[in-house]
Scaffold this active site. Structure first.
Site, PDB file in Angstrom:
ATOM      1  N   TRP A 134     -24.736 -29.931 -32.282  1.00 26.00           N
ATOM      2  CA  TRP A 134     -23.449 -30.288 -32.908  1.00 26.00           C
ATOM      3  C   TRP A 134     -23.644 -31.308 -34.022  1.00 26.00           C
ATOM      4  O   TRP A 134     -22.959 -31.252 -35.037  1.00 26.00           O
ATOM      5  CB  TRP A 134     -22.446 -30.758 -31.860  1.00 26.00           C
ATOM      6  CG  TRP A 134     -22.056 -29.653 -30.935  1.00 26.00           C
ATOM      7  CD1 TRP A 134     -22.300 -29.577 -29.592  1.00 26.00           C
ATOM      8  CD2 TRP A 134     -21.372 -28.437 -31.273  1.00 26.00           C
ATOM      9  NE1 TRP A 134     -21.820 -28.390 -29.077  1.00 26.00           N
ATOM     10  CE2 TRP A 134     -21.243 -27.672 -30.087  1.00 26.00           C
ATOM     11  CE3 TRP A 134     -20.865 -27.912 -32.456  1.00 26.00           C
ATOM     12  CZ2 TRP A 134     -20.630 -26.417 -30.068  1.00 26.00           C
ATOM     13  CZ3 TRP A 134     -20.250 -26.661 -32.434  1.00 26.00           C
ATOM     14  CH2 TRP A 134     -20.136 -25.931 -31.239  1.00 26.00           C
ATOM     15  N   LYS A 136     -13.086 -29.094 -23.740  1.00 29.60           N
ATOM     16  CA  LYS A 136     -14.196 -29.417 -22.853  1.00 29.60           C
ATOM     17  C   LYS A 136     -13.658 -30.237 -21.671  1.00 29.60           C
ATOM     18  O   LYS A 136     -13.841 -29.879 -20.525  1.00 29.60           O
ATOM     19  CB  LYS A 136     -15.292 -30.194 -23.579  1.00 29.60           C
ATOM     20  CG  LYS A 136     -15.714 -29.594 -24.924  1.00 29.60           C
ATOM     21  CD  LYS A 136     -16.374 -28.223 -24.777  1.00 29.60           C
ATOM     22  CE  LYS A 136     -16.522 -27.473 -26.088  1.00 29.60           C
ATOM     23  NZ  LYS A 136     -17.403 -28.074 -27.062  1.00 29.60           N
ATOM     24  N   ASP A 166     -18.353 -38.033 -32.467  1.00 26.15           N
ATOM     25  CA  ASP A 166     -17.903 -36.761 -31.900  1.00 26.15           C
ATOM     26  C   ASP A 166     -18.050 -36.892 -30.391  1.00 26.15           C
ATOM     27  O   ASP A 166     -19.158 -36.856 -29.852  1.00 26.15           O
ATOM     28  CB  ASP A 166     -18.776 -35.612 -32.432  1.00 26.15           C
ATOM     29  CG  ASP A 166     -18.449 -34.280 -31.770  1.00 26.15           C
ATOM     30  OD1 ASP A 166     -17.555 -34.237 -30.897  1.00 26.15           O
ATOM     31  OD2 ASP A 166     -19.100 -33.268 -32.122  1.00 26.15           O
TER      32      ASP A 166
HETATM   33  C1  PLP Z   1     -17.550 -27.760 -28.499  1.00 29.37           C
HETATM   34  C2  PLP Z   1     -18.015 -28.835 -29.361  1.00 29.37           C
HETATM   35  C3  PLP Z   1     -17.752 -28.837 -30.737  1.00 29.37           C
HETATM   36  C4  PLP Z   1     -17.034 -27.713 -31.439  1.00 29.37           C
HETATM   37  O1  PLP Z   1     -15.689 -27.683 -31.118  1.00 29.37           O
HETATM   38  P1  PLP Z   1     -14.709 -26.606 -31.768  1.00 29.37           P
HETATM   39  O2  PLP Z   1     -13.374 -27.031 -31.215  1.00 29.37           O
HETATM   40  O3  PLP Z   1     -15.144 -25.258 -31.325  1.00 29.37           O
HETATM   41  O4  PLP Z   1     -14.776 -26.759 -33.231  1.00 29.37           O
HETATM   42  C5  PLP Z   1     -18.203 -29.906 -31.482  1.00 29.37           C
HETATM   43  N1  PLP Z   1     -18.873 -30.918 -30.919  1.00 29.37           N
HETATM   44  C6  PLP Z   1     -19.150 -30.944 -29.600  1.00 29.37           C
HETATM   45  C7  PLP Z   1     -19.909 -32.102 -29.035  1.00 29.37           C
HETATM   46  C8  PLP Z   1     -18.729 -29.907 -28.784  1.00 29.37           C
HETATM   47  O5  PLP Z   1     -19.008 -29.937 -27.478  1.00 29.37           O
END
Ligand code: PLP
Length: 376
Positions: A115, A210, A186
């Site tokens: 990511w 998540k 993030d």
């Molecule tokens: C799932 C995830 C993303 C991507 O998320 P989207 O909503 O599909 O854009 C980005 N960063 C992390 C750490 C993730 O687990």
């Protein structure tokens, strides 16, 4: 029991322990509330999905979701909570669009997994970026320690991903950014899994699917002085200022997803008892699984270095592809589902998000122990 009630309990009994990395497990008590309120939100005469986002009922739901997020995380008055769409992937772009483009500065990224790699690639389109730490040399099995990297005191921001969902490596505490350099995080896959000191962050964000709800909404918590940095020429949706001025209703917000996120925050406050309690439970659950990996070092190979292990996504491999397939098949027969690792990494990934009950982690640990004994 009525026919409908019987059908409902049969459906509920078909539920498995769902180790999906996302969209992921939600608390059963929350799903039951959604079911009960689906046809008619109490007092509203219609389903939540049928109500205007400008109406009193939804505006209250939105305010409740924001205020319970604020109280769970002790968000200080210096920071704003926004609910946006476009997932975390859009934040990969919105952050550099607002905080890097035209700044004549360099944005620094600690790249500890897939990511972070995607995020820096999007950042590169908006200005100068540099990977201040790049974990690819050890196949993303760790996060950096304080002495492993040097951040310039003139950086546009320092960006990191607190938990790399695919590799299963997690920062145990936030990296230090020099004074004046906003720290950007993030936190998609460990948001609300533990307490955080929000005052340390310029901006922290998480898509809900998540650990905080269904797909469709992304929570962005940002320092108010960073909100108006976007260029007026940016497409409107990409400018944080528009969302701030419109209370996250610059366009129609994802009403259903925000409603569910609100329920999740209430569940954390009322049923779990806050983020300290959630953290303790998450540590207990992940330890059950890591203990089995450590007890069978010749059978299970954990991906992450021990001090960087994720409490959310446990990643490991087996001695052969045949045993891997057998593991996934037999786990399924034990109602342990969605354990295959991400296609880019392989192996097993067991996601143990907040809503995974202790019994799920216990069942997985027992299965792993038995499987190693039979096949080792
Ligand atoms: C799932 C995830 C993303 C991507 O998320 P989207 O909503 O599909 O854009 C980005 N960063 C992390 C750490 C993730 O687990």
């Amino acid at each position: 029991m009525s026919a409908t009630a019987t059908a409902q309990s049969n459906v509920t009994s078909e539920r498995v322990f769902n180790f999906s990395a996302g969209p992921a497990v939600l608390p059963v008590s929350v799903l039951e509330q959604l079911r009960d309120e689906m046809m008619c939100y109490p007092g509203a005469g219609a389903s939540i999905m049928e109500l205007s986002h400008r109406g009193k009922v939804f505006v209250e739901i939105m305010e409740q979701a924001q205020s319970s997020l604020r109280s769970l995380l002790n968000v200080p008055d210096t920071h704003e909570v926004l609910f946006l769409q476009g997932g975390s992937a859009l934040q990969f772009s919105m952050i550099p669009c607002n905080l890097l483009r035209g700044s004549n500065k360099t944005a620094e990224y600690l790249v500890t997994g897939s990511w972070g790699k995607k995020a820096i690639a999007e950042g590169r389109k908006e200005g100068d970026v540099t990977a201040t730490f790049d974990g690819s040399t050890t196949n993303y099995d760790r996060v950096p320690k304080a002495g492993d990297y040097q951040t310039s005191s003139d950086a546009a921001y320092l960006y990191y991903c607190s938990n790399e969902t695919i590799q299963g490596v997690q920062f145990q505490s936030e990296p230090e950014a020099p004074a004046g350099v906003p720290l950007i995080c993030d936190a998609s896959s460990d948001f609300l899994s533990r307490p955080l000191d929000i005052s340390k962050y310029g901006l922290i964000y998480a898509c809900a699917q998540k650990n905080a709800g269904p797909a469709g909404v992304t929570a962005v918590i940002m320092r108010k002085d960073l909100i108006d940095k976007g260029d007026a020429g940016l497409p409107g949706y990409l400018n944080y200022q528009n969302h701030y001025e419109a209370d996250s209703m610059w366009n129609t917000p994802p009403t259903f997803a925000i409603y569910v996120l609100g329920k999740i925050t209430r569940w954390l406050l009322d049923d779990i008892g806050g983020l300290e309690a959630m953290k303790a439970l998450n540590e207990e659950k992940s330890s059950m699984v890591y203990d089995v990996i450590d007890a069978n070092p010749n059978f299970y190979k954990g991906h992450a270095q021990v001090d960087c292990r994720s409490k959310m996504n446990v990643t490991f491999n087996l001695p052969s592809d045949e045993l891997l397939s057998k593991f996934i098949k037999e786990a399924g027969e034990h109602k342990l589902a969605s354990l295959a690792g991400h296609r880019s990494v392989g192996g097993i990934r067991a996601s143990l998000y907040n809503a995974m009950p202790r019994e799920g982690a216990q069942a997985l640990a027992q299965f792993m122990s038995d499987f190693a004994a039979k096949n080792g």
